[in-house]
Design an enzyme around this catalytic site. Structure first.
Site, PDB file in Angstrom:
ATOM      1  N   TYR A   1      -4.477  26.293   0.265  1.00  0.00           N
ATOM      2  CA  TYR A   1      -3.606  27.154   0.429  1.00  0.00           C
ATOM      3  C   TYR A   1      -2.330  26.547   0.097  1.00  0.00           C
ATOM      4  O   TYR A   1      -2.077  25.174   0.313  1.00  0.00           O
ATOM      5  CB  TYR A   1      -3.235  27.587   2.006  1.00  0.00           C
ATOM      6  CG  TYR A   1      -1.913  28.270   2.307  1.00  0.00           C
ATOM      7  CD1 TYR A   1      -1.895  29.646   2.165  1.00  0.00           C
ATOM      8  CD2 TYR A   1      -0.845  27.595   2.476  1.00  0.00           C
ATOM      9  CE1 TYR A   1      -0.818  30.479   2.661  1.00  0.00           C
ATOM     10  CE2 TYR A   1       0.292  28.148   2.546  1.00  0.00           C
ATOM     11  CZ  TYR A   1       0.361  29.755   2.713  1.00  0.00           C
ATOM     12  OH  TYR A   1       1.426  30.004   2.995  1.00  0.00           O
TER      13      TYR A   1
ATOM     14  N   GLU B   1       3.554  32.567  -2.521  1.00  0.00           N
ATOM     15  CA  GLU B   1       2.270  32.116  -1.897  1.00  0.00           C
ATOM     16  C   GLU B   1       1.031  32.157  -2.649  1.00  0.00           C
ATOM     17  O   GLU B   1       1.017  33.219  -3.371  1.00  0.00           O
ATOM     18  CB  GLU B   1       2.389  33.099  -0.472  1.00  0.00           C
ATOM     19  CG  GLU B   1       0.984  32.342   0.624  1.00  0.00           C
ATOM     20  CD  GLU B   1       1.110  33.393   1.676  1.00  0.00           C
ATOM     21  OE1 GLU B   1       1.458  32.842   2.996  1.00  0.00           O
ATOM     22  OE2 GLU B   1       0.735  34.750   1.621  1.00  0.00           O
TER      23      GLU B   1
END
Lengths: 292, 386
Positions: free
Chosen positions: B108, B196
């Site tokens: 991530y 993101e």
């Protein structure tokens, strides 16, 4: 007494020649605020309202008039520049009314201000008013305030007016009312406001008006728990019915996670010992009962 | 403002991040063509402004161009419902067809503005592929953060530190740090509020590729990004929300039946809460703005009326800059003949209050005036809806 602004405040108005700046300068003068100068780049040399000289530069305005605080009605694209110019000119209190300042501009501004010991109120706020001192450095309606001993700190504009109106109707006067602003990044937060009210001998209690989004209310709760603020604290948090993931007008009012929920904020402040006002309709009533 | 995945990935590629080969398709035939060009297993991904697409059937792995065509046909023109969209879902007008990759691990990587430190913060985790909120809740120790100094910006050492703390071999740390720096540069240049990549994958041949991408641009900075502002996909909005946004009115559609018209965001939320306290549910959030002129108020009123669930209206205007007569004129003008019986509770305070009330009285609308939020609660409860 009061915090931040009082009868000795010598106010500079930046963006004074714009429509907003002119309208609110007239209102502030009508209230009794001591406005000593205006500033708009390229518009210096004139006098507004028969008494307020306008300068091109903040530095010159301060040098010539002894201004010791500034209120900004500067358009959002130039707001960061205007705040930094004011801090550079040595003013220690800057109130930024402007809505819509980009967040990354504020990251840079706040970084610079931390080094300079400047108090910034806002952006995206209604300003500060000390009713007993006849100083209004903001855009709030003129006739709702009552001099007194309760401090008000809020992230909202019109909801602050609502709260003040309810207090005044209940016969409860205010020492100073601060709108800290509706954006994610603002200068003075609830913690700073509570610290100032704690030190003010003429503030007996504070009404804190929070809303969904961010962690400012939780920070206030930690500050109260650490005994940084020990006076009675009344709290209302708006947005209990707001859905997650949707921006509720204010840039900072969006539920992005659990901490951003009204219920999380209320729980934190309740645990810290604050009196929770059951809803926005009950502000005056709850504070009146609590002060008995 | 959200960007679609395909728009986000185009920006990522422009800033030097690796993204899967692929192409956008608006028809099943186009999806087949892209898959033919990619020659191998593909992933077909619905382009909507929401996450959780896999759970809603919006992401399909396919093995032939024919399967790509079939998968695209099943998605295009439908409304995709995911855990983040609500039951009405979002319309799928495009799919992204991309090469399937052989994945070794999923990471991530996110960048956002942190309120606590008032700084940009880079967040990384080796638990990629799942919702980061869930990871933060279940395994907070897996969330790594580096705060960025606004003067010098994100530094390569911070990237290497994140990479090594995520358990990547030192040999890969430099290339991953480079990807982080590229994303940081994009974040700053385009005024993002969120960038993101979840997951950022390491392939079996050791490439670091952005498998998904979500960019959100700061609405307040759009004035200096006209190219990005033009990318807004109005079809992804509720039609009433789109109309309001175009008129500069902050409006969010909700599930209840009490429409509300308020000035100021905080007071609008407080008014919604007051409706709830009266035992009802708000039909909307609506902030008509500070200097509300009659045209704007009329537009706001019309938007509220377009919502078929609205059975009652609560007007709450605390006039400072806003004038009560302007508010009254706008509302009266916007309510059509057939809706004149609609019960309204009106709370006005401020400049030209009596003029405002007089305009309402002369209009023949079904209005009940109240002086406070407490009275508004009582008045709402006392209303009988025809």
């Amino acid at each position: 007494m009061s915090i931040l602004v009082n009868k000795d405040t010598r106010l500079l108005v930046q963006g004074i020649t714009g429509a907003q700046g002119q309208f609110h300068t007239a209102q502030m003068l009508a209230y009794g605020s001591n406005i000593v100068a205006g500033a708009t780049p390229g518009r210096g040399g004139r006098t507004l309202f028969d008494r307020v000289p306008v300068f091109d530069e903040v530095e010159e305005a301060v040098a010539r008039t002894g201004a010791n605080a500034s209120i900004l009605f500067v358009p959002a694209p130039s707001a960061a520049d205007a705040i930094l110019e004011t801090a550079d000119a040595g003013l220690k209190l800057i109130i930024c009314i402007t809505e819509g300042v980009p967040a990354l501009d504020m990251v840079k501004v706040l970084h610079v201000l931390r080094e300079k010991d400047v108090t910034l109120i806002g952006p995206n706020c209604p300003g500060v008013i000390s009713p007993g001192e006849w100083c209004r450095a903001g855009i709030m309606p003129l006739d709702i305030h009552l001099p007194g001993r309760i401090g008000v700190a809020s992230r909202s504009g019109t909801l602050t007016y609502e709260a003040v109106h309810q207090l005044t109707q209940a016969g409860i006067g205010q020492s100073t009312c601060i709108g800290i602003g509706g954006d994610q990044l603002v200068g003075t937060g609830f913690v700073d406001a509570l610290a100032l009210f704690q030190e003010d001998p003429e503030t007996d209690a504070v009404v804190l008006i929070g809303e969904i989004g961010g962690v400012k209310e939780q920070h206030a709760a930690e500050f109260v728990k650490a005994r940084g603020f020990t006076k009675p604290l009344f709290v209302v948090v708006a947005g209990q019915t707001a859905p997650p993931g949707k921006r509720m007008g204010h840039a900072g009012a969006i539920i992005t996670g659990k901490a951003a929920l009204a219920s999380s904020k209320i729980a934190a402040l309740q645990e810290a010992g604050a009196t929770i006002i059951p809803g926005p309709a009950y502000i005056g009533e709850t504070v009146k009962q609590g002060l008995r | 403002m959200k960007l679609h995945e395909y728009q986000s990935k185009a920006l990522l590629a422009m800033y030097g991040l690796l993204v899967p080969h692929g192409g956008l398709a608006g028809t099943p035939a186009e999806a087949r063509h892209v898959a033919e060009r990619l020659a191998g297993p593909c992933v077909v991904k619905a382009q909507v402004y929401a996450g959780g697409r896999g759970k809603g059937g919006g992401i399909r792995v396919v093995h032939t161009p024919h399967e790509a065509e079939t998968a695209a046909a099943a998605m295009l023109g439908t409304r995709l419902v995911t855990p983040q969209t609500g039951p009405q879902g979002l319309p799928v007008h495009h799919v992204l067809v991309e090469e399937a990759l052989d994945i070794d691990r999923e990471l991530y990587l996110g960048i956002t503005i942190d309120s606590g430190t008032e700084s940009v913060v880079v967040v990384a985790s080796r638990a990629g592929g799942t919702d980061i909120e869930t990871v933060a809740h279940d395994h907070p120790e897996l969330i790594l953060r580096q705060v960025v100094d606004p003067v010098v910006g994100f530094q390569a050492f911070q990237g290497r530190r994140l990479a090594i703390d995520m358990g990547l071999p030192a040999s890969m740390a430099r290339s991953l740090a480079g990807q982080m720096l590229a994303l940081y540069n994009l974040f700053m240049a385009k005024d993002c509020s969120l960038a993101e990549i979840n997951p950022l994958v390491v392939t079996t041949d050791d490439r670091v590729v952005a498998l998904d991408a979500k960019l959100t641009i700061d609405d307040d900075a759009l004035f200096r990004h006209e190219d990005l502002a033009a990318l807004r996909d109005w079809d992804q909005f509720d039609p009433l929300e789109a109309r309001a946004a175009k008129a500069g009115i902050a409006y969010v559609k909700l599930d209840g039946d009490v429409g509300c018209l308020v000035n100021g965001a905080g007071l609008a939320m407080a008014t919604m809460d007051t409706i709830k306290a009266a035992g009802f549910s708000p039909a909307n959030f609506l902030d008509v703005g500070g200097g509300a002129d009659p045209q704007r108020v009329a537009m706001a009123t019309d938007i509220i009326l377009q919502d078929p669930s609205v059975k009652r209206i609560l007007v709450n205007v605390f006039g400072g800059i806003a004038r009560c007569d302007d508010i009254a004129r706008g509302i009266v003008q916007a309510i059509p003949q057939e809706r004149r019986a609609l019960p309204m509770v009106v709370r006005l305070l401020g400049t030209n209050l009596e003029e405002g009330k007089a305009i309402f009285r002369a209009s023949g609308l079904n209005v009940r005036f109240v002086n406070s939020l407490l009275e508004a609660i009582e008045a709402l409860q006392a209303l009988t809806v025809p």
